[in-house]
Scaffold this motif. Structure first.
Motif, mmCIF file in Angstrom:
data_model
loop_
_atom_site.group_PDB
_atom_site.id
_atom_site.type_symbol
_atom_site.label_atom_id
_atom_site.label_comp_id
_atom_site.label_asym_id
_atom_site.label_seq_id
_atom_site.Cartn_x
_atom_site.Cartn_y
_atom_site.Cartn_z
ATOM 1 N N ALA A 15 1.277 -0.975 -0.412
ATOM 2 C CA ALA A 15 -0.275 0.197 -0.387
ATOM 3 C C ALA A 15 0.696 1.492 0.397
ATOM 4 O O ALA A 15 1.425 1.088 0.266
ATOM 5 C CB ALA A 15 -1.158 0.095 1.057
ATOM 6 N N VAL A 16 0.711 2.658 -1.526
ATOM 7 C CA VAL A 16 1.256 3.732 -1.236
ATOM 8 C C VAL A 16 0.516 4.616 -0.842
ATOM 9 O O VAL A 16 -0.863 4.668 -1.514
ATOM 10 C CB VAL A 16 2.028 3.437 -2.397
ATOM 11 C CG1 VAL A 16 2.663 4.635 -2.116
ATOM 12 C CG2 VAL A 16 3.320 2.438 -2.803
ATOM 13 N N THR A 17 1.120 5.812 0.221
ATOM 14 C CA THR A 17 0.185 7.095 0.205
ATOM 15 C C THR A 17 1.389 8.131 0.122
ATOM 16 O O THR A 17 2.103 7.886 0.222
ATOM 17 C CB THR A 17 -0.434 6.983 1.801
ATOM 18 O OG1 THR A 17 0.881 7.465 2.828
ATOM 19 C CG2 THR A 17 -1.363 5.861 1.987
ATOM 20 N N LEU A 18 0.620 9.172 0.177
ATOM 21 C CA LEU A 18 1.767 10.462 -1.319
ATOM 22 C C LEU A 18 2.103 10.699 -0.113
ATOM 23 O O LEU A 18 2.821 12.105 0.447
ATOM 24 C CB LEU A 18 0.482 11.254 -2.187
ATOM 25 C CG LEU A 18 0.821 10.617 -3.544
ATOM 26 C CD1 LEU A 18 0.086 9.080 -3.297
ATOM 27 C CD2 LEU A 18 -0.277 11.094 -4.770
ATOM 28 N N GLY A 19 1.452 11.014 1.847
ATOM 29 C CA GLY A 19 2.574 11.722 2.302
ATOM 30 C C GLY A 19 1.298 13.402 2.221
ATOM 31 O O GLY A 19 0.158 12.909 2.020
ATOM 32 N N GLY A 99 -2.623 17.426 7.112
ATOM 33 C CA GLY A 99 -2.534 16.507 7.843
ATOM 34 C C GLY A 99 -4.814 16.106 8.196
ATOM 35 O O GLY A 99 -4.100 14.280 8.408
ATOM 36 N N ARG A 100 -5.109 16.406 7.928
ATOM 37 C CA ARG A 100 -6.423 15.311 7.748
ATOM 38 C C ARG A 100 -6.134 14.481 6.429
ATOM 39 O O ARG A 100 -6.223 13.178 6.582
ATOM 40 C CB ARG A 100 -8.195 15.553 7.459
ATOM 41 C CG ARG A 100 -8.320 16.312 9.497
ATOM 42 C CD ARG A 100 -9.211 17.485 8.812
ATOM 43 N NE ARG A 100 -10.054 17.113 8.683
ATOM 44 C CZ ARG A 100 -11.725 16.913 7.860
ATOM 45 N NH1 ARG A 100 -11.418 18.951 8.046
ATOM 46 N NH2 ARG A 100 -12.211 16.655 7.902
ATOM 47 N N TRP A 101 -5.478 14.609 5.406
ATOM 48 C CA TRP A 101 -6.423 14.086 4.925
ATOM 49 C C TRP A 101 -4.480 12.350 4.526
ATOM 50 O O TRP A 101 -4.954 11.931 4.582
ATOM 51 C CB TRP A 101 -5.577 14.289 3.193
ATOM 52 C CG TRP A 101 -5.756 13.965 1.554
ATOM 53 C CD1 TRP A 101 -4.494 14.352 1.075
ATOM 54 C CD2 TRP A 101 -6.445 13.573 1.292
ATOM 55 N NE1 TRP A 101 -4.623 13.074 0.088
ATOM 56 C CE2 TRP A 101 -5.634 12.894 -0.020
ATOM 57 C CE3 TRP A 101 -7.920 12.705 1.897
ATOM 58 C CZ2 TRP A 101 -6.481 12.214 -0.983
ATOM 59 C CZ3 TRP A 101 -8.389 11.486 0.436
ATOM 60 C CH2 TRP A 101 -7.998 11.763 -0.848
ATOM 61 N N ALA A 102 -3.410 13.557 4.927
ATOM 62 C CA ALA A 102 -2.574 12.192 5.143
ATOM 63 C C ALA A 102 -3.356 11.330 5.910
ATOM 64 O O ALA A 102 -2.674 10.273 5.539
ATOM 65 C CB ALA A 102 -1.400 13.470 5.615
ATOM 66 N N MET A 103 -3.932 11.594 7.010
ATOM 67 C CA MET A 103 -3.636 10.636 8.210
ATOM 68 C C MET A 103 -5.453 9.141 7.828
ATOM 69 O O MET A 103 -4.926 7.930 8.119
ATOM 70 C CB MET A 103 -4.644 11.194 9.590
ATOM 71 C CG MET A 103 -3.721 11.344 10.433
ATOM 72 S SD MET A 103 -4.160 12.742 12.343
ATOM 73 C CE MET A 103 -5.034 11.178 12.885
ATOM 74 N N SER A 104 -5.857 10.335 6.715
ATOM 75 C CA SER A 104 -7.426 9.686 6.730
ATOM 76 C C SER A 104 -6.339 8.845 5.227
ATOM 77 O O SER A 104 -6.774 7.001 5.072
ATOM 78 C CB SER A 104 -8.146 10.047 5.751
ATOM 79 O OG SER A 104 -7.526 11.171 4.846
ATOM 80 N N ASN A 105 -5.675 8.746 4.693
ATOM 81 C CA ASN A 105 -5.459 8.047 3.229
ATOM 82 C C ASN A 105 -4.375 6.917 4.440
ATOM 83 O O ASN A 105 -4.573 5.434 3.783
ATOM 84 C CB ASN A 105 -4.339 9.005 2.374
ATOM 85 C CG ASN A 105 -5.167 9.559 1.936
ATOM 86 O OD1 ASN A 105 -6.667 9.059 1.297
ATOM 87 N ND2 ASN A 105 -4.221 9.956 1.241
ATOM 88 N N LEU A 106 -3.606 6.739 5.533
ATOM 89 C CA LEU A 106 -2.712 5.921 5.939
ATOM 90 C C LEU A 106 -3.886 5.368 7.196
ATOM 91 O O LEU A 106 -3.581 3.894 7.321
ATOM 92 C CB LEU A 106 -1.724 6.804 7.153
ATOM 93 C CG LEU A 106 -1.098 7.311 7.017
ATOM 94 C CD1 LEU A 106 0.197 8.123 7.653
ATOM 95 C CD2 LEU A 106 0.284 6.424 6.361
ATOM 96 N N LEU A 107 -5.038 5.361 7.682
ATOM 97 C CA LEU A 107 -6.127 4.309 8.203
ATOM 98 C C LEU A 107 -6.108 3.083 7.519
ATOM 99 O O LEU A 107 -6.555 2.644 7.498
ATOM 100 C CB LEU A 107 -6.996 5.656 8.318
ATOM 101 C CG LEU A 107 -7.904 4.837 9.667
ATOM 102 C CD1 LEU A 107 -7.445 3.866 10.654
ATOM 103 C CD2 LEU A 107 -8.827 5.702 10.328
#
Length: 339
Positions: A15-19, A99-107
């Protein structure tokens, strides 16, 4: 569509997220995915949305190729647009929305890992201030990962260059708190974690050098007794368990020995004791592994680099190394689980 359906054979699923969208993370992922070997190494699950992927491609002067249904040779996009807090993110600064976007993708990535649908996670750089603006109460993302994943084992950040790994006994705490965290149990647990992850990365008999806490390794107790009363006994425990750990060595010379090839890993007592040396030795290639978690999680050792956002010059050395390491550890764990 389940991420599990994107897997093929024994290839790991990553899984990859864009930070943080304000930083260079989107550009880094776009550049990483533009290299054909990336998609050949693993089944990639992108957690983002089409808007972010399009904008990331612009930053990197490329186009991210992906699919919304499992397609051989293409990353699978798991669209997370329902969690997008704003249409356009402010760049080059830490914001609550970013921050919300990064956390939601990581979650979402962590939830996939909990269900066994991915074998590893790679995330582009985060901004801790933005995460705290978004509601993260833990000191850092590792402590948040522990809670979300229900981790029960000892955890620590590990920092990695191509030929050297470091782990820490204490991490994101003030220097005033470091001494209290240097215990025989903690030194042993951090060393065992470093040994375990080195083995998972393919080093069969890791050699670990252990840092002293005090100047000159305490000068036989003149500058402190941590080396005598805590660190040396912990090393004795490790040796008795068959772990090749030696020390404690003064921290102003141990990295010279590492450069000469004496160690595969170094255990440091606090954050900057190792990080200063590691970043001087290889800033553009460093990787951080969130060690001790149920799933390998890797990220570049550098930050969001707000000062170069949008210039198209972000160096991909660290994100490439982070991805390659996640693939390697994820594949070994997957193979071990299948046996």
């Amino acid at each position: 569509m389940s991420a599990a359906s994107a897997a093929s054979g024994t290839r790991p699923r990553v899984a990859v997220t864009l930070g943080d969208p304000a930083g260079v993370g989107p550009e880094l992922i776009a550049k990483l995915l533009s290299v054909p070997e990336t998609a050949q190494a693993a089944d990639i699950v992108l957690i983002s949305d089409e808007t972010e992927l399009r904008d990331a491609g612009k930053d990197a002067s490329t186009t991210i190729e992906y699919a919304t249904e499992p397609t051989p040779g293409l990353p699978l996009l798991l669209d997370n647009s329902a969690e997008r807090p704003v249409e356009v993110f402010e760049r080059k600064t830490a914001t609550e929305a970013g921050g919300r976007w990064a956390m939601s993708n990581l979650l979402r990535a962590l939830e996939l890992a909990k269900r066994g649908e991915v074998d590893a996670i790679v995330f582009a750089p985060l901004n801790k201030y933005a995460l705290h603006l978004a509601g993260m109460r833990e000191k850092d993302e590792l402590r948040w990962f522990e809670i979300v994943l229900g981790a029960e084992d000892y955890t620590s950040e590990l920092n990695i260059l191509p030929n050297l790994w470091t782990a820490r006994v204490t991490s994101h705490v003030s220097l005033a708190e470091v001494s209290a965290g240097i215990t025989r149990q903690n030194v042993g647990a951090a060393s065992r974690l470093l040994d375990k992850v080195l083995r998972e990365a393919g080093i069969e008999a890791p050699r670990i050098g252990v840092c002293a806490l005090n100047p000159h390794a305490g000068e036989s107790g003149k500058f402190g007794r941590h080396e005598i009363d805590i660190i040396s006994p912990a090393i004795g425990d490790l040796t008795a368990d068959g772990i090749d750990a030696t020390g404690p060595f003064p921290s102003d010379t141990i990295f010279l020995r590492a450069q000469a090839g004496d160690f595969d890993g170094i255990l440091t007592m606090y954050h900057d004791q190792g990080q200063i040396a590691m970043k001087l030795m290889g800033f553009d290639g460093g990787v951080t592994v969130q060690g001790g978690l149920p799933v390998p999680i890797c990220t570049p050792a550098h930050g969001t680099a707000f000062e170069i956002v949008g210039k198209g010059i972000a160096n991909t050395g660290s994100i490439r190394n982070a991805f390659d390491l996640a693939v390697r550890i994820g594949a070994r764990r997957k193979a071990a689980a299948a046996n």
